[in-house]
Write a protein that holds these residues in place. Sequence first.
Motif, mmCIF file in Angstrom:
data_model
loop_
_atom_site.group_PDB
_atom_site.id
_atom_site.type_symbol
_atom_site.label_atom_id
_atom_site.label_comp_id
_atom_site.label_asym_id
_atom_site.label_seq_id
_atom_site.Cartn_x
_atom_site.Cartn_y
_atom_site.Cartn_z
ATOM 1 N N ALA A 245 0.826 -1.208 0.000
ATOM 2 C CA ALA A 245 0.000 0.000 0.000
ATOM 3 C C ALA A 245 0.862 1.260 0.000
ATOM 4 C CB ALA A 245 -0.929 -0.006 1.214
ATOM 5 N N GLU A 246 1.908 1.255 0.805
ATOM 6 C CA GLU A 246 2.781 2.422 0.881
ATOM 7 C C GLU A 246 3.543 2.634 -0.429
ATOM 8 O OE1 GLU A 246 5.124 1.613 4.315
ATOM 9 O OE2 GLU A 246 3.462 1.977 5.712
ATOM 10 N N GLY A 247 3.930 1.535 -1.074
ATOM 11 C CA GLY A 247 4.622 1.651 -2.358
ATOM 12 C C GLY A 247 3.724 2.213 -3.439
ATOM 13 N N VAL A 248 2.478 1.734 -3.482
ATOM 14 C CA VAL A 248 1.517 2.248 -4.471
ATOM 15 C C VAL A 248 1.226 3.720 -4.198
ATOM 16 C CG1 VAL A 248 -0.837 2.045 -5.353
ATOM 17 C CG2 VAL A 248 0.494 -0.017 -4.860
ATOM 18 N N SER A 249 1.086 4.066 -2.942
ATOM 19 C CA SER A 249 0.842 5.462 -2.582
ATOM 20 C C SER A 249 1.987 6.359 -3.037
ATOM 21 C CB SER A 249 0.659 5.579 -1.069
ATOM 22 O OG SER A 249 0.558 6.931 -0.680
ATOM 23 N N ALA A 250 3.218 5.905 -2.804
ATOM 24 C CA ALA A 250 4.386 6.693 -3.207
ATOM 25 C C ALA A 250 4.439 6.866 -4.719
ATOM 26 C CB ALA A 250 5.666 6.022 -2.701
ATOM 27 N N LEU A 251 4.005 5.848 -5.445
ATOM 28 C CA LEU A 251 3.992 5.924 -6.901
ATOM 29 C C LEU A 251 2.967 6.941 -7.397
ATOM 30 C CD1 LEU A 251 4.718 4.791 -9.757
ATOM 31 C CD2 LEU A 251 2.931 3.075 -9.374
ATOM 32 N N LEU A 252 1.790 6.945 -6.775
ATOM 33 C CA LEU A 252 0.690 7.791 -7.259
ATOM 34 C C LEU A 252 0.734 9.225 -6.737
ATOM 35 C CD1 LEU A 252 -2.329 5.311 -6.957
ATOM 36 C CD2 LEU A 252 -1.166 6.025 -9.049
ATOM 37 N N ALA A 253 1.245 9.414 -5.529
ATOM 38 C CA ALA A 253 1.140 10.712 -4.854
ATOM 39 C C ALA A 253 1.591 11.913 -5.687
ATOM 40 C CB ALA A 253 1.909 10.666 -3.523
ATOM 41 N N PRO A 254 2.700 11.808 -6.447
ATOM 42 C CA PRO A 254 3.115 12.991 -7.224
ATOM 43 C C PRO A 254 2.192 13.317 -8.394
ATOM 44 C CG PRO A 254 4.945 11.444 -6.899
ATOM 45 C CD PRO A 254 3.696 10.717 -6.552
ATOM 46 N N HIS A 255 1.279 12.411 -8.708
ATOM 47 C CA HIS A 255 0.492 12.558 -9.935
ATOM 48 C C HIS A 255 -1.003 12.768 -9.694
ATOM 49 C CE1 HIS A 255 4.079 11.260 -12.149
ATOM 50 N NE2 HIS A 255 4.212 10.344 -11.201
ATOM 51 N N VAL A 256 -1.443 12.751 -8.419
ATOM 52 C CA VAL A 256 -2.857 12.950 -8.111
ATOM 53 C C VAL A 256 -2.986 13.991 -6.999
ATOM 54 C CG1 VAL A 256 -3.461 10.609 -8.811
ATOM 55 C CG2 VAL A 256 -2.885 11.063 -6.420
ATOM 56 N N ARG A 257 -4.214 14.398 -6.720
ATOM 57 C CA ARG A 257 -4.438 15.461 -5.738
ATOM 58 C C ARG A 257 -4.129 14.997 -4.310
ATOM 59 N NH1 ARG A 257 -9.768 18.023 -7.110
ATOM 60 N NH2 ARG A 257 -10.606 16.038 -6.332
ATOM 61 N N SER A 258 -4.570 13.783 -3.965
ATOM 62 C CA SER A 258 -4.299 13.258 -2.628
ATOM 63 C C SER A 258 -4.410 11.740 -2.638
ATOM 64 C CB SER A 258 -5.286 13.835 -1.599
ATOM 65 O OG SER A 258 -6.594 13.328 -1.814
ATOM 66 N N VAL A 259 -3.776 11.113 -1.649
ATOM 67 C CA VAL A 259 -3.840 9.661 -1.506
ATOM 68 C C VAL A 259 -4.092 9.325 -0.041
ATOM 69 C CG1 VAL A 259 -2.646 7.455 -1.786
ATOM 70 C CG2 VAL A 259 -2.215 9.315 -3.405
ATOM 71 N N VAL A 260 -5.054 8.444 0.175
ATOM 72 C CA VAL A 260 -5.345 7.936 1.514
ATOM 73 C C VAL A 260 -5.078 6.441 1.517
ATOM 74 C CG1 VAL A 260 -7.143 7.549 3.245
ATOM 75 C CG2 VAL A 260 -7.099 9.687 1.946
ATOM 76 N N LEU A 261 -4.475 5.922 2.586
ATOM 77 C CA LEU A 261 -4.194 4.492 2.707
ATOM 78 C C LEU A 261 -5.178 3.846 3.667
ATOM 79 C CD1 LEU A 261 -0.284 4.363 3.030
ATOM 80 C CD2 LEU A 261 -1.680 4.202 0.974
ATOM 81 N N VAL A 262 -5.703 2.675 3.278
ATOM 82 C CA VAL A 262 -6.514 1.852 4.183
ATOM 83 C C VAL A 262 -6.068 0.409 4.009
ATOM 84 C CG1 VAL A 262 -8.514 3.390 4.162
ATOM 85 C CG2 VAL A 262 -8.358 1.563 2.470
ATOM 86 N N TYR A 263 -6.369 -0.400 5.023
ATOM 87 C CA TYR A 263 -5.862 -1.772 5.021
ATOM 88 C C TYR A 263 -6.963 -2.812 5.199
ATOM 89 C CZ TYR A 263 -1.826 1.159 5.948
ATOM 90 O OH TYR A 263 -0.880 2.153 5.876
ATOM 91 N N SER A 264 -8.214 -2.375 5.104
ATOM 92 C CA SER A 264 -9.334 -3.306 5.234
ATOM 93 C C SER A 264 -10.501 -2.806 4.404
ATOM 94 C CB SER A 264 -9.770 -3.428 6.695
ATOM 95 O OG SER A 264 -10.330 -2.204 7.154
ATOM 96 N N ALA A 265 -11.436 -3.728 4.113
ATOM 97 C CA ALA A 265 -12.612 -3.352 3.329
ATOM 98 C C ALA A 265 -13.518 -2.404 4.103
ATOM 99 C CB ALA A 265 -13.379 -4.615 2.928
ATOM 100 N N SER A 266 -13.664 -2.634 5.402
ATOM 101 C CA SER A 266 -14.532 -1.762 6.200
ATOM 102 C C SER A 266 -14.002 -0.329 6.226
ATOM 103 C CB SER A 266 -14.657 -2.302 7.625
ATOM 104 O OG SER A 266 -13.388 -2.437 8.237
ATOM 105 N N ALA A 267 -12.691 -0.172 6.382
ATOM 106 C CA ALA A 267 -12.104 1.168 6.360
ATOM 107 C C ALA A 267 -12.266 1.804 4.991
ATOM 108 C CB ALA A 267 -10.630 1.095 6.742
ATOM 109 N N LEU A 268 -12.152 0.999 3.949
ATOM 110 C CA LEU A 268 -12.321 1.503 2.585
ATOM 111 C C LEU A 268 -13.723 2.054 2.387
ATOM 112 C CD1 LEU A 268 -11.635 1.809 -0.438
ATOM 113 C CD2 LEU A 268 -12.251 -0.604 -0.717
ATOM 114 N N LEU A 269 -14.735 1.269 2.752
ATOM 115 C CA LEU A 269 -16.112 1.687 2.532
ATOM 116 C C LEU A 269 -16.470 2.912 3.363
ATOM 117 C CD1 LEU A 269 -17.824 -1.822 2.404
ATOM 118 C CD2 LEU A 269 -17.238 -0.328 0.485
#
Length: 225
Positions: free
Chosen positions: A24-48
């Motif tokens: 998750a942290e690697g994907v976030s680091a990849l996307l962060a420079p190219h999008v407005r914001s990135v939030v990390l979650v580690y479960s489906a309940s947190a996602l929803l």
Amino acid sequence: MHELREGPALAVDVVVADHHRVVAEGVSALLAPHVRSVVLVYSASALLECVKPGMVIVGDIDLPDMPGLEPVRRIAERRDGSRFIILSGHDEPLIVQDAMQSGAWAYVLKQSPRNELLDAVRDVLDGHRYVSPGLMAALVNAPPSVHRLTRRQREVLERMANGLRASDIAIELGISVRTVESHRQSLLDLFHVHSGVALVREAIRMGLIRDPGGPYTAARDESTP
């Protein structure tokens, strides 16, 4: 060498969902420079809980607290402009087709070149579907038996994995034992296996259901109540 295309940041908020924090942290680091914001979650309940209308979700299909593609379906049912991009290590045609038909906007392999994920985000924002190029041939050449599991088939399969007998499954789902047995047989035919044990093992291997963590023995593989 695959390079990320330069350009202004995309006007989108992204949620990255993966129960492997390093991923998750690697994907976030990849996307962060190219999008407005990135939030990390580690479960489906947190996602929803955190997804807002118009967000893009980049998530795995192996979240720990909800089976398979259920989070994708729930996001799709909102019809609020949020769009799910699956980032997965599973490359079986059945899973890809099921994911796209369940409401995913894109399916990207974790082993793909790093620019593919950003390409997928751009395509999704433009209203287009995206599937990793390496999967297209497999989808085109998939045998006719590779099709989406129905919701009921999945419910029966998940309960089989938990060791329930046909009579117990029938009670839980409010259907007849004969209907449960019919679904069980159709699943055996679809996966080209001859026992419930082999069926459950294959479904877990393909990522269609989560491993319940308990033994599924031949004693439980009974089609009679």
